[in-house]
Design a protein around this motif. Structure first.
Motif, short mmCIF file in Angstrom:
data_model
loop_
_atom_site.label_atom_id
_atom_site.label_comp_id
_atom_site.label_asym_id
_atom_site.label_seq_id
_atom_site.Cartn_x
_atom_site.Cartn_y
_atom_site.Cartn_z
N GLY A 156 -9.22 32.21 -53.91
CA GLY A 156 -9.22 33.54 -53.32
C GLY A 156 -8.76 34.67 -54.21
N VAL A 157 -8.66 34.42 -55.54
CA VAL A 157 -8.25 35.47 -56.46
C VAL A 157 -9.49 35.96 -57.22
CG1 VAL A 157 -6.85 36.06 -58.47
CG2 VAL A 157 -5.93 34.55 -56.70
N SER A 158 -9.75 37.25 -57.15
CA SER A 158 -10.89 37.81 -57.85
C SER A 158 -10.71 37.67 -59.35
CB SER A 158 -11.05 39.30 -57.49
OG SER A 158 -12.09 39.90 -58.23
N ALA A 159 -11.64 36.98 -60.00
CA ALA A 159 -11.52 36.72 -61.43
C ALA A 159 -12.90 36.70 -62.07
CB ALA A 159 -10.81 35.39 -61.68
N GLN A 160 -12.98 37.24 -63.28
CA GLN A 160 -14.22 37.27 -64.04
C GLN A 160 -13.93 36.90 -65.48
OE1 GLN A 160 -16.54 41.07 -63.03
NE2 GLN A 160 -14.55 41.48 -62.09
N VAL A 161 -14.97 36.42 -66.17
CA VAL A 161 -14.85 36.04 -67.57
C VAL A 161 -15.88 36.80 -68.37
CG1 VAL A 161 -14.87 34.15 -69.24
CG2 VAL A 161 -14.14 33.72 -66.90
N TYR A 162 -15.45 37.35 -69.50
CA TYR A 162 -16.34 38.11 -70.36
C TYR A 162 -16.27 37.58 -71.78
CZ TYR A 162 -16.49 41.55 -66.62
OH TYR A 162 -16.66 42.16 -65.40
N SER A 163 -17.42 37.47 -72.40
CA SER A 163 -17.45 37.27 -73.84
C SER A 163 -16.83 38.51 -74.47
CB SER A 163 -18.89 37.09 -74.32
OG SER A 163 -18.95 37.17 -75.73
N VAL A 215 -1.41 42.92 -59.09
CA VAL A 215 -2.72 42.61 -59.67
C VAL A 215 -3.77 42.46 -58.57
CG1 VAL A 215 -4.05 40.86 -60.93
CG2 VAL A 215 -1.78 41.53 -61.74
N GLU A 216 -4.87 43.15 -58.73
CA GLU A 216 -5.99 43.05 -57.79
C GLU A 216 -7.18 42.32 -58.38
OE1 GLU A 216 -6.86 46.98 -56.44
OE2 GLU A 216 -4.88 47.26 -55.48
N ASP A 217 -7.35 42.45 -59.69
CA ASP A 217 -8.46 41.78 -60.37
C ASP A 217 -7.95 41.16 -61.66
OD1 ASP A 217 -10.96 42.54 -58.80
OD2 ASP A 217 -10.10 44.51 -59.19
N VAL A 218 -8.51 39.98 -61.99
CA VAL A 218 -8.19 39.31 -63.24
C VAL A 218 -9.46 39.23 -64.08
CG1 VAL A 218 -7.31 37.22 -64.34
CG2 VAL A 218 -6.39 37.95 -62.12
N MET A 219 -9.37 39.65 -65.33
CA MET A 219 -10.51 39.57 -66.24
C MET A 219 -10.07 38.83 -67.49
SD MET A 219 -12.25 43.33 -66.01
CE MET A 219 -12.77 44.01 -64.41
N PHE A 220 -10.80 37.78 -67.83
CA PHE A 220 -10.56 37.04 -69.06
C PHE A 220 -11.52 37.53 -70.13
CE2 PHE A 220 -9.24 34.19 -65.65
CZ PHE A 220 -8.02 33.72 -66.09
N VAL A 221 -11.01 37.73 -71.34
CA VAL A 221 -11.86 38.06 -72.49
C VAL A 221 -11.56 37.03 -73.57
CG1 VAL A 221 -12.15 40.51 -71.99
CG2 VAL A 221 -10.18 39.77 -73.32
#
Length: 604
Positions: free
Chosen positions: A317-324, A291-297
């Protein structure tokens, strides 16, 4: 967002249908109705308003039948009226249908059917279905074939259940909305959610998209729309009937707030080792090495829990983003095979979140569902699933599921940090110890909280603002969401540092500010507190019982047990849940069924 229930047996099922609707009232409550079949026609009783209105009508009319369907509605097409309530029938009352979802091509179908002589009595999209079935019956098809012909013409999302005069069976299908069969001894059940029939059976069969089921008193048969038989396993639900009851509490929400210690115990149990390591049986060490990127939906409360998890990952240090999820489904971020898309959904049936999952999978991403419901669509459609084990949550305003989501996401974050960065976080042992203390810390709050008196001083204000930073920021957002959901009063949450970039213009002596302190960067949040105090706003601080600086600065102080900063937000959130609950209770609001809202949003 409506509730479907159905039952077929060898004796009268009207009381069972009414009980099932009462158990599902959290899914929709604008109107309700039932239909039972006889040899000649289908008897329908339906009423605008709550279940009690329907119950009064049933007492007066006294319908009977050993096959029936029921529905509790949350309006989409057409206002909440008797005419728009479900079930809907054809012109001759041979066919009755209940529906959850949206039929996108109903206008074209309605125009076609009207031109052929069909008369419509409602504004709903659902009413086209019984007329389509009636048309197919008139052409000589059997009820089973007529039902398949009708659903084959539908575009959109649906869970449908149908009864036909003279047929001792229920026909049902789903595409994008949940349906589950309840397997009993002398009765069989069908519903949009397990609590509908949990008091009668815990043996269930989860239907999948494009499944068609025929349910009789003797059992059920599942096929695809083209008639191909499929095998759906019978599973046992480990919820107990009393889990879906109030058990002496005035409201489900209050009961579920008080269930958080037990829910957290289940969420954590067996997932932390004696030597302070994460043990996720579904995800042993190394599961996320690629895993290189984590995205939460996610949506709503689940979105705030996802923000909490993102803060934990980003800080390590873990790339993570949150999306509606609704935004991701229409304007997706780039993903590839090294992206982990985490779908956080209490019910596992949230339409926008499921749409995001489908899109992510189409683009090659790995998907993981963090959900409360075994057998839910998210759990089955995602590549992997991690369950929060909170048990059934009936109150529309999520409480124990937020705490359980954060606890499980904390464990997932620790596993991700180790796999992605190559080493565990420096704070892991301390975080996990704090996590294991969470049940007792929450119990301490429930035993000692005195926010009821504070609530009396903070009702009928112009507005309520909630601020925080770090993990306290999503807690501020969640606190505001709970407040507005059940009090109907204006409430907004902000990142503490954003006050001076606009929201400060709204601050007055009649706008209390709830400031959440996590133990990280508290001095910065205290600066923001002083900014609003100089404008005359009263400040309620929520922070560690050992934080004298906070207690001495704010106007009112709500203490929480001292714990690790990354875990403290769960405790602060419990206090904010209680504040919202008591203000809503003082205002006489409908706490378990807030206006215009439903528990599970199964339409986009």
């Amino acid at each position: 967002m409506c509730g479907i229930t159905a039952c077929v047996g060898r004796d009268d099922v009207v009381d069972v249908l009414l009980g099932g609707l009462e158990n599902l009232e959290y899914r929709g409550y604008d109107s309700s109705g039932i239909a039972t079949q006889s040899a000649e026609s289908v008897a329908v009783v339906k009423r605008e308003g709550g279940i009690e209105e329907l119950a009064t009508s049933l007492d007066a009319i006294e319908p009977t039948g050993h096959v029936g369907i029921g529905h509790t509605r949350w309006s989409t097409h057409g206002a909440p009226t008797d005419a728009n309530a479900h079930p809907h029938t054809d012109c001759e009352d041979r066919v009755a249908v209940v529906h959850n979802g949206i039929i996108e091509n109903y206008a074209d179908l309605r125009e076609e059917l009207a031109a052929a002589g069909h008369e419509f009595t409602s504004e709903t999209d659902t009413e086209v279905v019984p007329h389509l079935v009636a048309d197919a019956l008139d052409s000589g098809l059997s009820p089973d074939a007529a039902f398949r012909a009708a659903i084959d013409r539908l575009e959109g999302s649906y869970a449908l259940a149908m009864v036909v005069a003279g047929e001792d069976a229920i026909y049902a299908s789903r595409d994008g909305s949940p349906l589950v069969v309840g397997v009993g001894d002398d009765r069989q059940y069908l519903a949009s959610d397990v609590p509908s029939f949990l008091e009668h059976t815990s043996e269930v069969v989860y239907l999948e998209d494009d499944d068609v089921v025929r349910v009789t008193a003797d059992g059920h048969d599942v096929t695809k729309i083209d008639g191909t038989p499929v095998d759906r396993p019978v599973e046992s639900v480990d919820w107990q009937p009393e889990d879906a009851e109030r058990n002496g509490f005035d409201h489900y929400m209050l009961k579920e707030i008080h269930e958080q210690p037990a829910a957290l115990e289940r969420a954590i149990n067996g997932r932390v080792t004696a030597d302070g390591n994460v043990k996720l049986e579904e995800f042993p060490r190394g599961s996320f090495e690629d895993v290189e990127d984590v995205m939460f939906v996610a949506c709503g409360t689940s979105y705030h829990a996802s923000m909490y998890a993102r803060q934990m990952l980003a800080a390590r240090g873990v790339s993570a983003q949150v999306y509606s999820a609704g935004e991701f489904a229409t304007t997706p971020s780039p993903v590839d095979e090294n992206t982990l898309v985490v779908a956080v959904t209490q019910s596992g049936e949230t339409a926008d979140t499921l749409a995001s999952v489908r899109l992510a999978q189409e683009r090659g991403a790995r998907t993981l569902a963090v959900t409360n419901v075994v057998g839910s669509t998210a759990a089955r459609k995602c590549d992997d699933a991690l369950f929060i084990r909170a048990g059934p949550e009936i109150g529309v305003a999520a409480t124990k599921t937020f705490s359980s989501q954060v606890a499980v996401l904390t464990l997932l974050a620790e596993r991700l940090v180790e796999d992605v960065t190559g080493s565990p976080s420096e704070e892991r042992a301390d975080v996990l110890r704090a996590l294991e203390r969470l049940p007792s810390d929450v119990q301490q709050i429930l035993d000692q909280s005195s926010v009821e008196s504070l609530a009396a001083r903070n009702r009928d204000r112009d507005g309520h603002f909630f601020i925080g930073r770090g993990v306290a920021y999503p807690v501020a957002l969640e606190g505001a969401l709970k407040f507005k959901e059940i009090t109907y009063e204006h409430a907004e949450g902000f990142a503490a540092g954003e006050l001076k970039h606009g929201p400060l213009a709204l601050v007055t002596p009649d706008t209390p500010v709830f400031a959440v302190f996590s133990g990280d960067h508290d001095e910065k949040t205290l600066n923001n507190v002083e900014e609003v105090q100089t404008r005359g706003a009263p400040v309620v601080g929520i922070g560690s019982e050992e934080s004298t600086a906070v207690a001495e600065t704010v106007d009112e102080f709500i203490p929480i047990p001292d714990t690790h900063p990354l875990v403290s937000g769960v405790l602060a959130n419990v206090q904010l849940q209680l504040v919202a609950y008591h203000v809503a209770d003082l205002l006489g609001r409908s706490i378990d069924k807030p206006r215009n809202l439903a528990k599970s949003v199964t339409v986009e």
